[in-house]
Enzyme design. Structure first.
Site, PDB file in Angstrom:
ATOM      1  N   ASP A   1       8.311  -1.619   7.180  1.00 14.31           N
ATOM      2  CA  ASP A   1       9.551  -2.003   7.596  1.00 14.31           C
ATOM      3  C   ASP A   1       9.562  -3.149   8.531  1.00 14.31           C
ATOM      4  O   ASP A   1      10.330  -3.013   9.549  1.00 14.31           O
ATOM      5  CB  ASP A   1      10.683  -1.238   7.752  1.00 14.31           C
TER       6      ASP A   1
ATOM      7  N   GLU B   1       0.796  -1.116  -0.125  1.00 15.25           N
ATOM      8  CA  GLU B   1       0.049  -0.023   0.055  1.00 15.25           C
ATOM      9  C   GLU B   1       0.956   1.310   0.095  1.00 15.25           C
ATOM     10  O   GLU B   1       1.917   1.364   0.563  1.00 15.25           O
ATOM     11  CB  GLU B   1      -0.897   0.018   1.477  1.00 15.25           C
TER      12      GLU B   1
ATOM     13  N   ASP C   1      13.535  -3.407  14.968  1.00 14.51           N
ATOM     14  CA  ASP C   1      14.166  -2.209  14.515  1.00 14.51           C
ATOM     15  C   ASP C   1      13.075  -1.129  14.540  1.00 14.51           C
ATOM     16  O   ASP C   1      13.215  -0.323  13.425  1.00 14.51           O
ATOM     17  CB  ASP C   1      14.473  -2.503  13.059  1.00 14.51           C
TER      18      ASP C   1
END
Length: 236
Positions: free
Chosen positions: A188, A129, A171
């Protein structure tokens, strides 16, 4: 336009022949219509602005097969019970990383967690998206003014990942959270590990510490990261 690529806009070392063929395959499968320019380039991936046959914007994340960075990322896969069979070679590791990110995002969407929606994955190419408008992505937390609500929302994302999706991001930072008018959106998630991963608890501590440090630098009062950790683990 040449073969689905806007002229002179996608000339980049990321587009080795196998990657180009993968993207062509996604165009033939009508996942994509064509690819525009680069949105973001990093050591491990390049994100392109693409467009679907329905004229919707797509973020096309293309992992760099040539980079050596993924060898350092192997620890995020080794020990994750979902990925017990790992073929040798950097290319296979990169393909698995893309698949892992797609799977993590799909799990989060199923749990109602605010992450970018995955569309498709083919080898080292992930269609997502597009969070933004007309090829311009929304700003991340690091690019925005932030407030107490943003801090609470960020901590809630970590908690939801842990309790609902049974994942730790690994992360989590101000660089991979979009701030939109409708709230925060996490992206991510290739690094996210299952709670059974041997390093999951250390990664959880690091995620909490990293995002807490960011908000403190911006002048906001935050909860003690140790207390946040205990709350997420239901130890308080």
């Amino acid at each position: 336009m040449y073969g689905g690529f806007k002229k002179n806009k996608t000339i980049n070392e990321v587009l080795d022949k196998p990657t180009v063929l993968t993207i062509y395959g996604m165009i033939k499968s009508q996942i994509l219509s064509y690819v525009n320019g680069v949105i973001r380039a990093g050591k491990e991936s390049v994100v392109f602005w693409a467009v679907s046959p329905a004229n919707d914007d797509i973020a096309l994340k293309t992992y760099l097969v040539s980079t050596s960075s993924f060898k350092k990322r192997a620890s995020y896969i080794l020990g994750d019970p979902r990925f017990s069979r790992i073929k040798s070679g950097t290319r296979n590791l990169v393909y698995l990383w893309a698949k892992k990110e797609y799977q993590n995002l799909t799990s989060c969407i199923g749990c109602g967690i605010s992450v970018v929606k995955p569309i498709a994955v083919r080898k080292n190419v992930l269609a997502l998206e597009f969070v933004g408008k007309n090829g311009v992505p929304e700003k991340t937390l690091v690019e925005c003014q932030v407030n107490k609500k943003d801090y609470k929302s960020a901590i809630l994302l970590i908690e939801q990942l842990y309790k609902k999706a049974h994942l730790v991001h690994g992360d989590f930072s101000e660089y991979n959270i979009f701030k939109t008018k409708n709230g925060l959106i996490l992206f991510d998630l290739g690094s996210a590990v299952d709670l059974q991963h041997p390093n999951s608890q250390e990664l959880l501590k690091r995620d909490i510490n990293n995002i807490s440090r960011f908000f403190v630098k911006r002048g906001l009062a935050v909860e003690n990261p140790i207390d946040v950790l205990k709350k997420i683990r239901n130890e308080l």
